[in-house]
Design a protein around this motif. Sequence first.
Motif, short mmCIF file in Angstrom:
data_model
loop_
_atom_site.label_atom_id
_atom_site.label_comp_id
_atom_site.label_asym_id
_atom_site.label_seq_id
_atom_site.Cartn_x
_atom_site.Cartn_y
_atom_site.Cartn_z
N SER A 1 0.84 -1.19 0.00
CA SER A 1 0.00 0.00 0.00
C SER A 1 0.87 1.24 0.00
O SER A 1 1.98 1.23 0.54
N GLU A 2 0.35 2.29 -0.60
CA GLU A 2 0.98 3.60 -0.44
C GLU A 2 0.17 4.38 0.57
O GLU A 2 -1.03 4.61 0.36
N TRP A 3 0.81 4.82 1.63
CA TRP A 3 0.11 5.49 2.73
C TRP A 3 0.34 6.98 2.70
O TRP A 3 1.41 7.43 2.31
N THR A 4 -0.66 7.71 3.18
CA THR A 4 -0.44 9.14 3.37
C THR A 4 -1.29 9.64 4.53
O THR A 4 -2.40 9.17 4.76
N THR A 5 -0.74 10.58 5.27
CA THR A 5 -1.51 11.25 6.31
C THR A 5 -1.66 12.73 5.98
O THR A 5 -2.28 13.47 6.73
N LYS A 6 -1.09 13.15 4.84
CA LYS A 6 -1.18 14.57 4.46
C LYS A 6 -2.59 14.92 4.00
O LYS A 6 -3.10 14.32 3.06
N PRO A 7 -3.19 15.93 4.61
CA PRO A 7 -4.56 16.28 4.25
C PRO A 7 -4.75 16.53 2.76
O PRO A 7 -5.73 16.07 2.17
N GLU A 8 -3.82 17.23 2.10
CA GLU A 8 -4.05 17.57 0.69
C GLU A 8 -4.02 16.32 -0.19
O GLU A 8 -4.78 16.19 -1.14
N GLU A 9 -3.18 15.34 0.16
CA GLU A 9 -3.12 14.11 -0.62
C GLU A 9 -4.38 13.26 -0.36
O GLU A 9 -4.92 12.64 -1.28
N ARG A 10 -4.81 13.25 0.89
CA ARG A 10 -6.03 12.52 1.21
C ARG A 10 -7.22 13.12 0.47
O ARG A 10 -8.06 12.40 -0.09
N THR A 11 -7.28 14.44 0.48
CA THR A 11 -8.39 15.11 -0.20
C THR A 11 -8.40 14.77 -1.68
O THR A 11 -9.44 14.48 -2.27
N LYS A 12 -7.22 14.75 -2.30
CA LYS A 12 -7.14 14.45 -3.73
C LYS A 12 -7.65 13.02 -4.00
O LYS A 12 -8.41 12.78 -4.95
N LEU A 13 -7.23 12.11 -3.14
CA LEU A 13 -7.64 10.71 -3.29
C LEU A 13 -9.15 10.57 -3.22
O LEU A 13 -9.78 9.96 -4.09
N TRP A 14 -9.74 11.15 -2.20
CA TRP A 14 -11.19 10.96 -2.00
C TRP A 14 -12.01 11.79 -2.96
O TRP A 14 -13.11 11.41 -3.34
N GLN A 15 -11.44 12.92 -3.40
CA GLN A 15 -12.12 13.66 -4.45
C GLN A 15 -12.19 12.79 -5.72
O GLN A 15 -13.22 12.73 -6.38
N ALA A 16 -11.08 12.11 -6.01
CA ALA A 16 -11.06 11.22 -7.18
C ALA A 16 -12.13 10.14 -7.03
O ALA A 16 -12.87 9.83 -7.97
N ARG A 17 -12.24 9.59 -5.83
CA ARG A 17 -13.25 8.56 -5.60
C ARG A 17 -14.65 9.14 -5.79
O ARG A 17 -15.51 8.52 -6.44
N HIS A 18 -14.88 10.32 -5.25
CA HIS A 18 -16.21 10.93 -5.35
C HIS A 18 -16.52 11.37 -6.78
O HIS A 18 -17.68 11.49 -7.15
N ASP A 19 -15.48 11.58 -7.56
CA ASP A 19 -15.69 11.99 -8.95
C ASP A 19 -15.80 10.80 -9.89
O ASP A 19 -15.79 10.98 -11.12
N SER A 20 -15.93 9.60 -9.35
CA SER A 20 -15.91 8.43 -10.24
C SER A 20 -17.02 8.51 -11.28
O SER A 20 -16.83 8.13 -12.43
N TYR A 21 -18.18 9.05 -10.89
CA TYR A 21 -19.29 9.16 -11.86
C TYR A 21 -18.88 10.02 -13.05
O TYR A 21 -19.12 9.67 -14.21
N TRP A 22 -18.22 11.14 -12.77
CA TRP A 22 -17.82 12.04 -13.85
C TRP A 22 -16.69 11.44 -14.67
O TRP A 22 -16.63 11.61 -15.89
N SER A 23 -15.80 10.72 -13.97
CA SER A 23 -14.69 10.09 -14.70
C SER A 23 -15.20 9.01 -15.65
O SER A 23 -14.69 8.85 -16.76
N MET A 24 -16.23 8.28 -15.21
CA MET A 24 -16.81 7.25 -16.06
C MET A 24 -17.33 7.85 -17.37
O MET A 24 -17.15 7.28 -18.44
N LEU A 25 -18.00 8.99 -17.24
CA LEU A 25 -18.60 9.60 -18.42
C LEU A 25 -17.54 9.92 -19.47
O LEU A 25 -17.81 9.87 -20.67
#
Lengths: 480, 480
Positions: free
Chosen positions: B320-344
């Motif tokens: 696993s690649e781990w991070t505790t940095k807020p900005e990296e975490r935010t990017k990761l979960w934003q990507a997850r939340h944007d999955s619908y848009w990425s699919m399109l």
Amino acid sequence: MPAAAAKVMPMTEQKPSKQAVEAVVAGLNARFGNRVVTSLAVREQHANTTTWLANQPPDVVVFPHSTEEVQDIVKLCAEHGVPVIPFGTGTSLEGHVNAPLGGVSVDFRDMNKVLEVHAQDLDCVVQPGVTRKQLNDYLRDQGLFFPIDPGADASIGGMTATRASGTNAVRYGTMKDNVISVKAVLANGEVITTARRAKKSSAGYDLTRLFIGSEGTLGVITEITLKLHGIPEAISSAVCPFESIQGACDATIMTIQSGIPVARIELLDVVQVRASNAYSKLTLKETPHLFLEFHGTEASVAEQAERFAEIAAECGGGPSEWTTKPEERTKLWQARHDSYWSMLQLRPGAKGFATDVCVPISRLAECVLETCKDIEEYKLVAPIVGHVGDGNFHVGVMIDMNDPAEVKNAKTFIERLAKRAIAMDGTCTGEHGVGQGKIKYLEAEHGRTALNAMTAIKQALDPQNLMNPGKILPSSLTAE
Amino acid sequence: MPAAAAKVMPMTEQKPSKQAVEAVVAGLNARFGNRVVTSLAVREQHANTTTWLANQPPDVVVFPHSTEEVQDIVKLCAEHGVPVIPFGTGTSLEGHVNAPLGGVSVDFRDMNKVLEVHAQDLDCVVQPGVTRKQLNDYLRDQGLFFPIDPGADASIGGMTATRASGTNAVRYGTMKDNVISVKAVLANGEVITTARRAKKSSAGYDLTRLFIGSEGTLGVITEITLKLHGIPEAISSAVCPFESIQGACDATIMTIQSGIPVARIELLDVVQVRASNAYSKLTLKETPHLFLEFHGTEASVAEQAERFAEIAAECGGGPSEWTTKPEERTKLWQARHDSYWSMLQLRPGAKGFATDVCVPISRLAECVLETCKDIEEYKLVAPIVGHVGDGNFHVGVMIDMNDPAEVKNAKTFIERLAKRAIAMDGTCTGEHGVGQGKIKYLEAEHGRTALNAMTAIKQALDPQNLMNPGKILPSSLTAE
């Protein structure tokens, strides 16, 4: 009122005719033979055990073996307009099993099988007569447990029907959170299953939660699917003395607010400490106490204990006595669960008026302290114990039932307590349920419109009002 | 059928007359002035945004400012027999905001205030138009957060109405577990509050849970009391690659079964990984992944991560690649939340048929793998992402709406998926809700008797069938 106003008619609350009851008893005898009992002693045992409410026995008690048999009972009762009252272990406290219109008590003594355990899914399916201790004995070998633990060794069916909780609810939630699905026989004899085994669903109305806490008034629960939990790797219990009730409450509030995932945090006031010392042979200092338990890994339990110790010290508490030995933990929690019986010994011959309320935790100390003042003013023998992590506490008022002034006094005290909790944006019952005893507070708590909505739902599902009539909803029946 | 059978009448599903609609629009204009809109563009925006279902616009859109104004709207509609459709952000996926009979769309854009925060009680009271991100921005300074996070920045009202969940549900539960109480305007214009702020209660039917997931069909929610949580001391996020989908599912199952209190555990299949790499500028290896997050103290987060790493290694996953940095975490979960848009973006010009199911976790791998096989057989562009810790996953089928064969193909695939989940004792929707799109699966999931019970409740509370008609319950209306 606009045209769309939900019509809320008063419900039928008439005793069935003698002929109707006789027809039902004859039908039951023909179908169930010696599993039908009409002796007064057994009927009275099925009406009331641990409440102060007057005993209102059913006409007959029957012991079914299956959902199909319950369907037959309900259909027979529906045909003749005779009430149906489900019965688990009879340990409820607000007259839930009383039969103000007579009728058939359906005792789940023989429906006590654990039907399925899905260890991989952390769930199981049980019949309503399974008791919480029986279930945990059954599960232990698989490393699983079911956390909800009202004081009594209640049945899972009764616990579901009353939305029970107990000492572990602060961490694991109440029956509301731990029942996945119920199978129930409706008033028309048809069977529903309220949900499938998936951990979550957005597929339609939450009939599961509607049945949890409906106290048998919407149907008879005949099967329950429960969430299970892995037995924690490490468990550590403690008793922590405090200089004052205020200190113990403050420590509880700070523990919850700081997010320590405490598994149990229970308040005992001085009167209860004395009672438990005597009844359960404990040797606690005669001062308010918190009983605690932490669940987790070795490291996280140690960390939680350390944080709690700091909080306790700030609030005039400690030092705590810790134990991880199973036999000592069992003794401690058995003492806690026996608090009802220990209270009775404070005043032999007295009847226990056990009541409970629940408030937002920010109001806990205030609510407990005002209640203490009331106990003093009303000169009551009335220990306080509570699942204080949830803002939930109990008062057990010990009353000589032959002294009408004392009985009246106790009722006034309980009414003041219920209204105090409601005024603090809390509830007149955190876990005991409404039954007959708390119907009178529901309008203050929910308002007339919400009660009308509940009544409309009741009428939609049970138009003849045969499912445990006289419970929860506004009623002309009473056992007081 | 015995005499007590609940009478279930077919519901009225008739379009109101032109005169009735005109009377309502005139009444709204008189009362609300420029907060009433009848232009087609705005009405179409209020009917459907992110679904594949046909757009069925309401007759008029109104923007209330208070519960009292909503009462006036509902009373006006009740008087003239015109439907009422609540509207949050329009991000629901199953046609919840469509208006098959026309009617009034009640848009909560302006009811977007956080009314109270009780930090000590870990709860707050909000209006329905508050969005989840807005709420968390508001709370952050107080060290609190609200965990439920569907992909979209949905409104709390809509999330309550659809019983939403998201990535954190595996640890914090769904809306069912995080709503304490709702205020709602009933079909007759009266207002109820379903519960008080106590953490638990056994005082009557659980109207709160009845309204959660009722999708506007029982009343219009105008205020919500929510549970809050302290922002964890330590948060650690990870991406973990796996050789196979099977391995990722097995690791999820073992993580849950071993009781690791994971806060998020999300599956992305290869197709989704490619889509997220492209849309969200990630650089993930093109292989199935789990995205994870652990919440707790420093020590407990480290311990959880270590245990997960062992499990992943056993299942052909990691490192696993781990991070505790807020900005990296935010990017990761934003990507997850944007999955619908990425699919399109996988198929520009295509429409996304986003669907979800949920199964007991023991059946997760099997259900996902059979679905993968179907995707291949049906030759679909259809990434899989999922809240797999709950046994819940999504498929986004990208479809050219101008190709009827392709549309038919996708519908068959979705039907097979829903039925597969139900056959595995799961549900046809773990979190998207029923709306119009999934009504057809409810009988297979719940059975006729349970649907009749739901219909009886609906009729008891909304006898004119004006509250969001054509949703959840068996209906002659359709948008397909």
